[in-house]
Design a protein around this motif. Structure first.
Motif, PDB file in Angstrom:
ATOM      1  N   ILE A 191       7.133   8.370   4.936  1.00  0.00           N
ATOM      2  CA  ILE A 191       5.585   8.199   5.237  1.00  0.00           C
ATOM      3  C   ILE A 191       4.522   8.658   4.272  1.00  0.00           C
ATOM      4  O   ILE A 191       3.472   8.635   4.319  1.00  0.00           O
ATOM      5  CB  ILE A 191       5.515   8.848   6.738  1.00  0.00           C
ATOM      6  N   ASP A 192       5.224   9.295   3.273  1.00  0.00           N
ATOM      7  CA  ASP A 192       4.256   9.713   2.113  1.00  0.00           C
ATOM      8  C   ASP A 192       3.422   8.575   1.639  1.00  0.00           C
ATOM      9  O   ASP A 192       4.228   7.642   1.043  1.00  0.00           O
ATOM     10  CB  ASP A 192       5.025  10.503   1.187  1.00  0.00           C
ATOM     11  N   GLY A 193       2.361   8.311   1.562  1.00  0.00           N
ATOM     12  CA  GLY A 193       1.739   7.537   1.000  1.00  0.00           C
ATOM     13  C   GLY A 193       1.167   6.318   1.906  1.00  0.00           C
ATOM     14  O   GLY A 193       0.922   5.097   1.489  1.00  0.00           O
ATOM     15  N   ILE A 194       1.408   6.448   3.302  1.00  0.00           N
ATOM     16  CA  ILE A 194       1.067   5.162   4.303  1.00  0.00           C
ATOM     17  C   ILE A 194      -0.581   5.130   4.257  1.00  0.00           C
ATOM     18  O   ILE A 194      -1.225   5.930   3.987  1.00  0.00           O
ATOM     19  CB  ILE A 194       1.470   5.674   5.721  1.00  0.00           C
ATOM     20  N   ALA A 195      -0.975   3.951   4.595  1.00  0.00           N
ATOM     21  CA  ALA A 195      -1.957   3.604   4.614  1.00  0.00           C
ATOM     22  C   ALA A 195      -2.731   3.919   5.650  1.00  0.00           C
ATOM     23  O   ALA A 195      -2.158   4.210   6.799  1.00  0.00           O
ATOM     24  CB  ALA A 195      -2.353   1.893   4.425  1.00  0.00           C
TER      25      ALA A 195
END
Length: 408
Positions: A191-195
């Motif tokens: 989930i690192d960097g999810i929009a």
């Protein structure tokens, strides 16, 4: 007027239970009690008329019965503090603490208990909050502050919870990992960097809407369609996300509370989330201020270094110009001296150094090279040759060619 912070504290610690019971005789037979008393001992009101020892769970009886006997025999009131009681059974059960006061009365005892759970939790919360604020004040690394905050919430929450903090990119379009000490590493990486966007899980949606998003069952909620398999691998069944907002309303990140089973939050859960979301906002804003300060200082230092380099270059150019000027003046003096010394020597009338186009100027100075070649030229062409041709020097009639070079 009650502030939002005060309201949240009341939601967390404003509920308290008072229990009371009237006992008769040395067997401490229960004569009367309020509903909270029966709830605390896990029995129904049909226990009226029975000795209290027969109604209390073993662990609870071991603590209370000696107190009853002592007050009954001495006639002196006494208090048992921080008595631990489990209220309810199964999933809704919760740990509670009571201060139990026993007073003598004619023919028996009066038992009064006041729940102190909220006080204990408030003390722990305030201690944790104070520690976090101290970390923020001493400019501890943001990851350290957020990790400590997550662990604090996990220890304070009445039910098992896994806490995650995601940080917003400067443009607010994506969320980056901030802290999640109890979530699996593969989940944090995924989930690192999810929009940020409507319907992008709990956190992406909360960040997009700038409001809390409560998903009570990940297995059925459409917000989790793209992440359901990932959540199942991590054994996550519910996720409540609260946006972390700066004082100007801009997005700083999200604060999420995960659960292993589907769960609807209580008002106290939401209050706890709001309290720590504000603490996280304080830490993140302080971090941004420190980052901006460090960037400004770095830029100022770079500008100072660039100015210093420019000043050094200017100094070197000035010194070089002065050296060149001195050399030119010295050369000019030598040319004048050589011309004066050679004026009487036999020499051609015109300059021999003018190249194919020739030079009509008077030949005044004799120059030579290390191979013994020599020529007469005007001062301008003689100076040009000395400056631009290697091993060329002013010759004299006494010393010409290589001998003049060796003895210069």
């Amino acid at each position: 007027m009650i502030t939002t912070s005060e309201h949240d504290l009341r939601e967390l610690f404003g509920r308290s239970i008072a229990v009371s019971a009237t006992l008769a005789g040395p067997e401490h037979v229960l004569e009367a009690a309020n509903p909270a008393f029966f709830a605390a001992i896990g029995r129904s009101p049909d226990g009226i008329g029975l000795p209290l020892g027969a109604l209390l769970p073993r662990g609870l009886g071991d603590d209370i019965l000696p107190l009853l006997d002592r007050v009954g025999s001495t006639g002196i009131a006494d208090t048992l503090r921080d008595l631990r009681v489990v209220l309810g059974a199964g999933a809704p059960a919760r740990e509670a603490f009571f201060d139990i006061t026993v007073e003598p009365r004619r023919g028996g005892l009066q038992v009064i208990g006041v729940e102190t759970t909220q006080i204990k939790h408030a003390q722990r919360l305030l201690a944790e909050q104070r520690l976090l604020v101290e970390h923020i004040a001493r400019q501890a690394p943001l990851t350290e502050v957020l990790d400590g905050m997550a662990r604090s919430i996990e220890s304070l929450a009445p039910e098992p919870v896994l806490v995650s903090v995601l940080l917003a990119d400067p443009d607010g379009a994506h969320l980056r990992h901030g802290a999640a000490p109890s979530l699996p590493g593969f989940y944090n990486a995924a989930i690192d960097g999810i929009a940020t966007g409507d319907g992008v899980g709990s956190c992406g949606t909360a960040a997009f809407r700038r409001e809390p998003v409560i998903v009570t069952d990940i297995g059925t909620d459409p917000f989790w369609d793209d992440f359901r398999d990932l959540a199942q691998r991590a054994e996550l069944a519910a996720c409540w996300s609260t946006p972390i907002l700066a004082r100007d309303g801009s997005l700083l990140g999200t604060f999420a509370m995960y659960h292993r089973r589907p769960r609807v939050p209580q008002d106290s859960d939401l209050a706890l989330a709001r309290i720590f979301a504000r603490t996280a906002a304080l830490a993140i804003e302080r971090h941004h201020i420190e980052q901006a300060k460090a960037l400004a200082e770095a830029r100022a230092e770079a500008a100072r270094e660039e100015l210093a380099r420019a000043l050094r270059a200017e100094h070197e150019l000035r010194a070089d110009a002065e050296r060149r000027a001195e050399a030119a003046a010295e050369l000019a003096a030598r040319l004048r001296s050589a011309a004066a010394a050679q004026v009487a020597a036999p020499h051609p009338e015109s300059c021999q150094l003018g190249g194919p186009e020739g030079c009509e100027a008077a030949a005044e100075i004799k120059i030579a090279d290390s191979w013994g070649d020599s020529a007469w030229g005007c001062p301008a062409h003689a100076e040009e040759a000395i400056l631009n041709v290697r091993a060329v020097f002013i010759a004299s009639e006494e010393l010409g060619g290589l001998a003049a070079y060796l003895g210069r």
